[in-house]
Design a protein around this motif. Sequence first.
Motif, mmCIF file in Angstrom:
data_model
loop_
_atom_site.group_PDB
_atom_site.id
_atom_site.type_symbol
_atom_site.label_atom_id
_atom_site.label_comp_id
_atom_site.label_asym_id
_atom_site.label_seq_id
_atom_site.Cartn_x
_atom_site.Cartn_y
_atom_site.Cartn_z
ATOM 1 N N ASN A 58 43.175 47.770 39.458
ATOM 2 C CA ASN A 58 43.272 46.921 40.650
ATOM 3 C C ASN A 58 41.912 46.740 41.324
ATOM 4 O O ASN A 58 41.560 45.632 41.735
ATOM 5 C CB ASN A 58 44.299 47.476 41.634
ATOM 6 N N LYS A 61 39.906 44.341 39.235
ATOM 7 C CA LYS A 61 40.349 42.949 39.431
ATOM 8 C C LYS A 61 39.740 42.353 40.697
ATOM 9 O O LYS A 61 39.362 41.183 40.716
ATOM 10 C CB LYS A 61 41.877 42.875 39.477
ATOM 11 N N LYS A 65 36.739 39.080 40.620
ATOM 12 C CA LYS A 65 37.014 37.769 41.225
ATOM 13 C C LYS A 65 35.728 36.983 41.497
ATOM 14 O O LYS A 65 35.767 35.783 41.706
ATOM 15 C CB LYS A 65 37.795 37.931 42.529
ATOM 16 N N ARG A 71 37.391 39.177 32.616
ATOM 17 C CA ARG A 71 38.834 39.457 32.550
ATOM 18 C C ARG A 71 39.013 40.970 32.462
ATOM 19 O O ARG A 71 38.266 41.643 31.751
ATOM 20 C CB ARG A 71 39.411 38.770 31.315
#
Length: 185
Positions: A58, A61, A65, A71
Amino acid sequence: MKKLNIGLLGGTFDPPHFGHLYISTKAIKTIGLDCIWWVVAKQNPLKEQSNSMTSRVNFAKNISKFSSKIRIIDIEKTVKKSYSYNTVVLLKQKFPHINFIWIMGSDNLISLHKWYRWKEFCRAVPIAIFERGKLYKEIKYPFVSCFSSFYVRQPKLLLSCTPSWSIIRMKVNPMSSSMIRLLTY
């Protein structure tokens, strides 16, 4: 059909930080990659993790961004033991239409010979080594003497031959997950 060229930045990402983003964007430009997959390790056999894999994924991620070409993959959650060799073999089987290139900092050369099946790993995937600190110390380690004949000067050549490895010199970003953990815990 043209094969995709994807860099694999493996690590515990405990925590992920803008240094990971920096090396990823540099790899995309220098090598000519289509994108980078951050391979979040379930458990690094040579380190202890402070955060769970779910929270590290998390966090990664959130940092990723900042680039549409990064990815996050958590493929290692499905394996018993978290070994880079097994992950690369699994990814190459699952995605035969992709050319993978392993991305790592030069500080990993110190312990690369301790990785599970390290010689097979180095033969399975080209390796782009990004300078982190005083590189001359790392050049003395077993990886370099064992794989010296596979060195390529131009990083873009990594896309066309395996085994191969190259050193990419760059402005050193001093950020590290270890430093962040020391400052925050």
